[in-house]
Design a protein around this motif. Structure first.
Motif, PDB file in Angstrom:
ATOM      1  N   LEU A  95       0.817  -1.223   0.000  1.00  0.00           N
ATOM      2  CA  LEU A  95       0.000   0.000   0.000  1.00  0.00           C
ATOM      3  C   LEU A  95       0.850   1.272   0.000  1.00  0.00           C
ATOM      4  N   GLY A  96       2.158   1.103   0.108  1.00  0.00           N
ATOM      5  CA  GLY A  96       3.035   2.284   0.099  1.00  0.00           C
ATOM      6  C   GLY A  96       2.946   3.088   1.383  1.00  0.00           C
ATOM      7  N   ARG A  97       2.495   2.456   2.467  1.00  0.00           N
ATOM      8  CA  ARG A  97       2.361   3.178   3.734  1.00  0.00           C
ATOM      9  C   ARG A  97       3.737   3.305   4.379  1.00  0.00           C
ATOM     10  N   ASP A  98       3.935   4.392   5.112  1.00  0.00           N
ATOM     11  CA  ASP A  98       5.274   4.615   5.661  1.00  0.00           C
ATOM     12  C   ASP A  98       5.307   4.379   7.171  1.00  0.00           C
ATOM     13  N   HIS A  99       4.440   3.512   7.654  1.00  0.00           N
ATOM     14  CA  HIS A  99       4.481   3.182   9.080  1.00  0.00           C
ATOM     15  C   HIS A  99       4.434   1.668   9.250  1.00  0.00           C
ATOM     16  N   SER A 100       4.913   1.216  10.390  1.00  0.00           N
ATOM     17  CA  SER A 100       4.873  -0.218  10.700  1.00  0.00           C
ATOM     18  C   SER A 100       3.645  -0.482  11.580  1.00  0.00           C
ATOM     19  N   PRO A 101       3.258  -1.757  11.739  1.00  0.00           N
ATOM     20  CA  PRO A 101       2.145  -2.057  12.655  1.00  0.00           C
ATOM     21  C   PRO A 101       2.437  -1.551  14.065  1.00  0.00           C
ATOM     22  N   GLU A 102       3.680  -1.693  14.510  1.00  0.00           N
ATOM     23  CA  GLU A 102       4.013  -1.268  15.885  1.00  0.00           C
ATOM     24  C   GLU A 102       3.857   0.248  16.029  1.00  0.00           C
ATOM     25  N   GLN A 103       4.235   0.972  14.974  1.00  0.00           N
ATOM     26  CA  GLN A 103       4.088   2.441  15.042  1.00  0.00           C
ATOM     27  C   GLN A 103       2.611   2.834  15.074  1.00  0.00           C
ATOM     28  N   ALA A 104       1.785   2.087  14.344  1.00  0.00           N
ATOM     29  CA  ALA A 104       0.343   2.381  14.383  1.00  0.00           C
ATOM     30  C   ALA A 104      -0.211   2.134  15.784  1.00  0.00           C
ATOM     31  N   THR A 105       0.250   1.061  16.416  1.00  0.00           N
ATOM     32  CA  THR A 105      -0.217   0.769  17.782  1.00  0.00           C
ATOM     33  C   THR A 105       0.223   1.888  18.738  1.00  0.00           C
ATOM     34  N   MET A 106       1.463   2.332  18.583  1.00  0.00           N
ATOM     35  CA  MET A 106       1.968   3.406  19.451  1.00  0.00           C
ATOM     36  C   MET A 106       1.132   4.672  19.284  1.00  0.00           C
ATOM     37  N   SER A 107       0.825   5.000  18.020  1.00  0.00           N
ATOM     38  CA  SER A 107       0.040   6.212  17.755  1.00  0.00           C
ATOM     39  C   SER A 107      -1.360   6.078  18.353  1.00  0.00           C
ATOM     40  N   TYR A 108      -1.924   4.880  18.245  1.00  0.00           N
ATOM     41  CA  TYR A 108      -3.257   4.652  18.824  1.00  0.00           C
ATOM     42  C   TYR A 108      -3.219   4.926  20.342  1.00  0.00           C
ATOM     43  N   HIS A 109      -2.182   4.425  21.009  1.00  0.00           N
ATOM     44  CA  HIS A 109      -2.107   4.612  22.465  1.00  0.00           C
ATOM     45  C   HIS A 109      -1.916   6.095  22.823  1.00  0.00           C
ATOM     46  N   ILE A 110      -1.207   6.819  21.977  1.00  0.00           N
ATOM     47  CA  ILE A 110      -1.056   8.265  22.232  1.00  0.00           C
ATOM     48  C   ILE A 110      -2.443   8.928  22.225  1.00  0.00           C
ATOM     49  N   LEU A 111      -3.264   8.538  21.258  1.00  0.00           N
ATOM     50  CA  LEU A 111      -4.616   9.129  21.169  1.00  0.00           C
ATOM     51  C   LEU A 111      -5.443   8.780  22.397  1.00  0.00           C
ATOM     52  N   ARG A 112      -5.323   7.541  22.817  1.00  0.00           N
ATOM     53  CA  ARG A 112      -6.095   7.097  23.990  1.00  0.00           C
ATOM     54  C   ARG A 112      -5.655   7.879  25.228  1.00  0.00           C
ATOM     55  N   GLU A 113      -4.336   8.008  25.359  1.00  0.00           N
ATOM     56  CA  GLU A 113      -3.832   8.702  26.547  1.00  0.00           C
ATOM     57  C   GLU A 113      -4.210  10.183  26.531  1.00  0.00           C
ATOM     58  N   ALA A 114      -4.327  10.749  25.344  1.00  0.00           N
ATOM     59  CA  ALA A 114      -4.707  12.168  25.255  1.00  0.00           C
ATOM     60  C   ALA A 114      -6.184  12.365  25.620  1.00  0.00           C
ATOM     61  N   GLY A 115      -6.957  11.279  25.630  1.00  0.00           N
ATOM     62  CA  GLY A 115      -8.340  11.369  26.125  1.00  0.00           C
ATOM     63  C   GLY A 115      -9.415  11.573  25.072  1.00  0.00           C
TER      64      GLY A 115
END
Ligand code: SF4
Length: 364
Positions: free
Chosen positions: A131-151
């Protein structure tokens, strides 16, 4: 005329995905501040013509979270200053993994953004590469947790299926991995081969194949797994926990008026539809020059609403259909394609993948 839905297009992307047909490009020569100034000027000009009291605002793109902290802050402050936000119920932004950190997430949250749609697309490294995406699955998980922590109260995860080389098993794994994160909303899009994209050319050359049965298998697998997990399948590509449906998208499907800010953004008010020039440099230099202006007929608007509402679990109000279409709807009901609930007709669960041909038979 009061307009209650506002779309803001940020055309910048870090890398261009080969399946994407949206207006987007790498930041290039246009500075982020210049783009934001142009967006705010566009809003000021539209505010002269319309009374804008948004119930929903949607930042799309492109990648809105690619804006740096100061440009994003300038945009949020400018919108808060210019708009009457007393009716605002939902403020969404699209986001891509690794384009924001805790500080940027907090900036968005503190200005009232309450829904973030994160473009995960797949959890499989080989498919992300396709898909030409520039992130890894682990980076997507990290970003998801940032959103959760931000509330943020609602986080959507965007997924894609029927990808080249994606087995049903790999799709099932993606769905399970997504569910483990407990998002409030999941969008699951069937890959479409849009004209003028590298993927479309690959399809034409025979490197990729489209298989309608395979698409349906992926679609019904998602339907089963996500509804079993407590999600409501409220639109063909969208699943939500109760009360977490997207109000902004619902406004589009119901044919409500909306204004678009930014290069290429479309606006529809009454029977008028127009687009801002799809050229960031020109948009920044000359303002929201209009292209593709059209007056929609009642039939155009009606048919568009039928096509969109048939994609939803609510369906179409029977009384809104023309006589011949109502008769056809009754035939579809006796064939088990449609079901009537209250005064609406909607696709039965087994026929949801047939939305386009059925809708076409209900047009005026
Ligand atoms: S990040 Fe999104 S908008 Fe940008 S190219 Fe990829 S799919 Fe298109």
């Amino acid at each position: 005329m009061i307009v209650r839905h506002l779309y803001v297009h940020v055309p910048f992307c870090h890398r261009i995905c080969p399946y994407c047909a949206f207006y987007k490009h790498q930041p290039g020569k246009t500075s982020m501040k210049v783009l934001v100034d142009a967006l705010l000027a566009d809003l000021a000009a539209k505010s002269q013509r319309f009374e804008i009291q948004p119930e929903t605002i949607y930042f799309g793109g492109g990648t809105p979270t690619l804006l740096n902290h100061s440009a994003l802050s300038h945009l949020l402050e400018g919108l808060c200053e210019q708009l009457d936000l007393s009716h605002l119920a939902e403020w969404s932004t699209e986001a891509n993994p690794m384009t924001f950190d805790q500080k940027k997430a907090e900036l968005l949250h503190s200005h009232g953004i309450n829904r973030v749609s994160l473009g995960v697309q797949s959890w499989q490294p080989n498919l992300l590469k396709t898909l030409g995406r520039d992130h890894s699955p682990e980076q997507a998980t990290m970003s998801y947790h940032i959103l959760r922590e931000a509330g943020f109260p609602i986080v959507n995860l965007d997924l894609m299926f029927s990808l080249p080389g994606q087995s049903l098993k790999a799709w099932e794994e993606d769905l399970h991995r997504t569910l483990k994160l407990h998002p409030q909303h999941i969008s699951a899009y069937n890959l479409t081969y849009e004209e003028d994209t590298p993927f479309f050319n690959q399809l034409g050359r025979g490197n990729f194949q489209e298989d309608v049965d395979d698409n349906a298998d992926h679609f019904y697998l998602a339907d089963r797994l996500l509804t079993e997990a407590g999600f409501t399948h409220y639109e063909i590509s969208n699943y939500a926990q109760p009360g977490c449906e997207s109000h902004h998208n619902q406004a589009y499907w119901e044919g409500k008026n909306y204004l678009g800010l930014g290069p290429s953004a479309v606006s529809t008010v009454g029977t008028q539809r127009w687009q801002n020039v799809p050229d960031t440099v020109r948009y920044a230099a000359e303002g929201a020059v209009t292209v593709n202006e059209e007056t929609l007929s009642e039939a155009d608007l009606h048919n568009e609403r039928v096509a969109l509402m048939l994609r939803t679990s609510r369906g179409i109000q029977l009384a809104s259909l023309a006589d011949t279409a109502r008769k056809r709807a009754q035939e579809f009901e006796s064939e088990g394609v449609l079901e009537f609930v209250d005064d609406h007709c909607r696709l039965t669960a087994e026929h949801r993948a047939m939305v386009d041909p059925v809708a076409a038979e209900l047009f005026i």
